[in-house]
Every structure is written in structure tokens, then in C-alpha cells.
Design an enzyme around this catalytic site. Structure first.
Site, mmCIF file in Angstrom:
data_model
loop_
_atom_site.group_PDB
_atom_site.id
_atom_site.type_symbol
_atom_site.label_atom_id
_atom_site.label_comp_id
_atom_site.label_asym_id
_atom_site.label_seq_id
_atom_site.Cartn_x
_atom_site.Cartn_y
_atom_site.Cartn_z
ATOM 1 N N ARG A 100 1.001 6.516 1.077
ATOM 2 C CA ARG A 100 0.742 6.829 2.710
ATOM 3 C C ARG A 100 1.878 7.010 3.396
ATOM 4 N NH1 ARG A 100 -4.187 4.084 5.950
ATOM 5 N NH2 ARG A 100 -2.994 4.121 7.725
ATOM 6 N N ARG B 296 0.897 -1.097 0.101
ATOM 7 C CA ARG B 296 0.054 -0.024 0.101
ATOM 8 C C ARG B 296 0.690 1.061 -0.029
ATOM 9 N NH1 ARG B 296 -4.208 0.634 4.734
ATOM 10 N NH2 ARG B 296 -2.315 1.450 5.864
ATOM 11 N N ARG C 45 3.827 0.774 14.160
ATOM 12 C CA ARG C 45 2.303 0.420 14.499
ATOM 13 C C ARG C 45 1.796 -0.867 14.860
ATOM 14 N NH1 ARG C 45 1.605 2.196 8.631
ATOM 15 N NH2 ARG C 45 -1.126 1.754 9.003
HETATM 16 P P1 ADP Z 1 -3.959 1.734 10.898
HETATM 17 O O1 ADP Z 1 -4.750 0.809 11.598
HETATM 18 O O2 ADP Z 1 -3.433 1.054 9.541
HETATM 19 O O3 ADP Z 1 -2.760 2.444 11.518
HETATM 20 P P2 ADP Z 1 -5.963 3.943 10.724
HETATM 21 O O4 ADP Z 1 -6.404 4.573 9.512
HETATM 22 O O5 ADP Z 1 -6.837 3.238 11.483
HETATM 23 O O6 ADP Z 1 -4.694 3.015 10.201
HETATM 24 O O7 ADP Z 1 -5.225 4.916 11.818
HETATM 25 C C1 ADP Z 1 -3.831 5.802 11.340
HETATM 26 C C2 ADP Z 1 -3.473 6.444 12.369
HETATM 27 O O8 ADP Z 1 -4.642 7.458 12.919
HETATM 28 C C3 ADP Z 1 -2.917 5.866 13.656
HETATM 29 O O9 ADP Z 1 -1.704 5.241 13.335
HETATM 30 C C4 ADP Z 1 -3.119 6.869 14.922
HETATM 31 O O10 ADP Z 1 -2.225 7.862 14.413
HETATM 32 C C5 ADP Z 1 -4.394 7.700 14.195
HETATM 33 N N1 ADP Z 1 -5.460 7.072 15.086
HETATM 34 C C6 ADP Z 1 -6.775 6.467 14.194
HETATM 35 N N2 ADP Z 1 -7.452 6.070 15.285
HETATM 36 C C7 ADP Z 1 -7.095 6.441 16.604
HETATM 37 C C8 ADP Z 1 -7.581 6.217 17.862
HETATM 38 N N3 ADP Z 1 -8.547 5.759 18.061
HETATM 39 N N4 ADP Z 1 -6.791 6.784 18.817
HETATM 40 C C9 ADP Z 1 -5.582 7.449 18.511
HETATM 41 N N5 ADP Z 1 -4.967 7.558 17.326
HETATM 42 C C10 ADP Z 1 -5.734 7.066 16.335
#
Ligand code: ADP
Length: 212
Positions: A134, A128, A145
Site C-alpha cells: 500500500r 501491512r 499520518r
Molecule cells: P488510515 O486511517 O490508515 O490512514 P484510511 O484508509 O482510513 O487509512 O485513509 C487513507 C487515506 O485516505 C488518508 O491518509 C487520507 O489521505 C484519505 N482520507 C480518508 N478519509 C478521509 C477524510 N475523511 N478526509 C480527508 N482525507 C481522507
């Protein structure tokens, strides 16, 4: 009423599946990641504040993410039903979210947990990153992550498991196959799609769905 929470590791397919399930079950799809990236893309003051966290692959502070979710979930159309993914991501977020949602009578219909092996996750995320650029899909940030996910999400899974609303679904393999498994798990809970035509087409053999 259809209120679904999707939990999956980074690269686990919660965005892709969330989008498809929202279509199939006729409800809005709410993704905290998408909401956050949208703020960053529009360079809002909120977006400027959260961008460093996203770029590093760190979680943004609870109060910021909670504000975002509360603002989105209290829209009248959303109260009727939704597919939510990306929140909660920690036990603290779950407890705060639970207390708040209980006051509004917002109980979840089901929590689907997608499981995918670490090797497949890393492969998907690197691919991706190559295709979309991204900012958090680079090798070091991906590892960070994934580690953060394991640390913060296991207690969260137990929280929902104890409440007997968690269903583990194998998230590996072709996208339509995973969609089919999730629909089966939901059907076992008496939750059936409103949009049968589209749901059927999610099973196309070329590995794609209409959301792509
Ligand atoms: P992924 O699960 O692949 O990391 P997401 O699109 O769900 O992708 O989230 C991307 C980023 O957004 C996370 O790495 C974090 O920085 C932030 N984020 C998303 N949801 C939350 C949450 N509930 N609490 C804190 N940070 C969040």
C-alpha cells in the site's frame, strides 16, 4: 437501526473491524479510505485528483471527501444503518457532517474509538506495507499520518465525548478479541448483532475473521 461510527488511528483496525461488524449487524460497511483507493485503482478523474494526497498521507480537501460521503450515505439501503469509518476525520468535517445528517434525521447510534499504542500501530502498518505494498504504508508516511491523526482527531473525539456517544475500546491484541470488546460495548448500549452465528465465529482462536 444501527448507525455506527468507528474512529481509530492509522493501523488501529477500523477497516478490519468495520468489515466484521457490518457482517455481524447486517448493515453496509462504508470506508472513505476504501472508496478513495477504489477511485485511484479505477483511475477515475476523481481518483487522479486525490491520489497525490493519499500517497503523501495527507488529508484530501473537505469538499471532496464530503461529496464522496454524501453520495454514499444517501443511498436508501444505507439510510437504514451502516458502519462508517474514515469520516469525519477533522472537527470541521464533523460539524459539516453533523449539520447535514441532522437535516436528514441521521443520528448515530454509537461512536467507537479504538485505542492502540504508537509502537503497535507502526509495527502493524510496516507489516501491512510489506505484505500489500500500500502506497502510504512506508515509514516516513506512516509517521506523518500518525502525527496528522493526533492533531486532527483529538478535537473530534471531544466533540462526540461531549455528546456522550463515544466509547473508548482497547484496540490492541488479536482481531477477534477486539471484535468481542466492541460487541460488548455495543451491547451495553442495547445494540445486539443480527447475525449471531457469524458473530460467534469472529471469536475463532486462530486470530482470523471471515472477512480476511
Ligand atoms: P488510515 O486511517 O490508515 O490512514 P484510511 O484508509 O482510513 O487509512 O485513509 C487513507 C487515506 O485516505 C488518508 O491518509 C487520507 O489521505 C484519505 N482520507 C480518508 N478519509 C478521509 C477524510 N475523511 N478526509 C480527508 N482525507 C481522507
Amino acid at each position: 437501526m444501527f448507525r455506527l461510527l468507528l474512529i481509530a488511528p492509522p493501523g488501529g483496525g477500523k477497516g478490519t473491524q468495520g468489515h466484521q461488524l457490518a457482517v455481524d449487524y447486517g448493515v453496509p460497511h462504508i470506508s472513505t479510505g476504501e472508496l478513495l483507493r477504489d477511485h485511484v485503482a479505477r483511475s477515475t478523474s476523481f481518483g487522479t485528483r486525490v491520489k497525490p494526497y493519499l500517497d503523501r498521507g495527507d488529508l484530501i480537501p473537505d469538499d471532496l471527501v464530503l461529496g464522496l460521503v454524501q453520495d454514499r450515505l444517501t443511498k436508501p439501503v444505507v439510510l437504514e444503518g451502516f458502519v462508517l469509518e474514515g469520516f469525519p476525520r477533522t472537527l470541521d468535517q464533523a460539524l459539516t457532517g453533523y449539520a447535514w445528517a441532522s437535516e436528514l434525521g441521521l443520528t448515530l447510534s454509537a461512536v467507537i474509538h479504538l485505542t492502540v499504542s504508537e509502537g503497535e500501530l507502526v509495527r502493524r502498518l510496516l507489516e501491512r506495507g510489506r505484505l500489500t505494498g500500500r502506497s502510504d504504508d512506508t515509514e516516513d508516511t506512516i509517521r506523518h499520518r500518525l502525527a496528522l491523526y493526533r492533531r486532527s482527531t483529538d478535537p473530534l473525539l471531544d466533540f462526540y465525548r461531549d455528546r456522550q456517544i463515544l466509547v473508548d475500546v482497547d484496540g490492541s491484541g488479536p482481531i477477534p478479541e477486539v471484535t468481542r470488546r466492541i460487541r460488548e460495548a455495543l451491547a451495553a448500549k442495547g445494540l445486539t448483532p443480527v447475525n449471531a452465528g457469524r458473530a460467534g465465529r469472529a471469536g475463532r482462536s486462530d486470530g482470523t475473521t471471515e472477512s480476511q
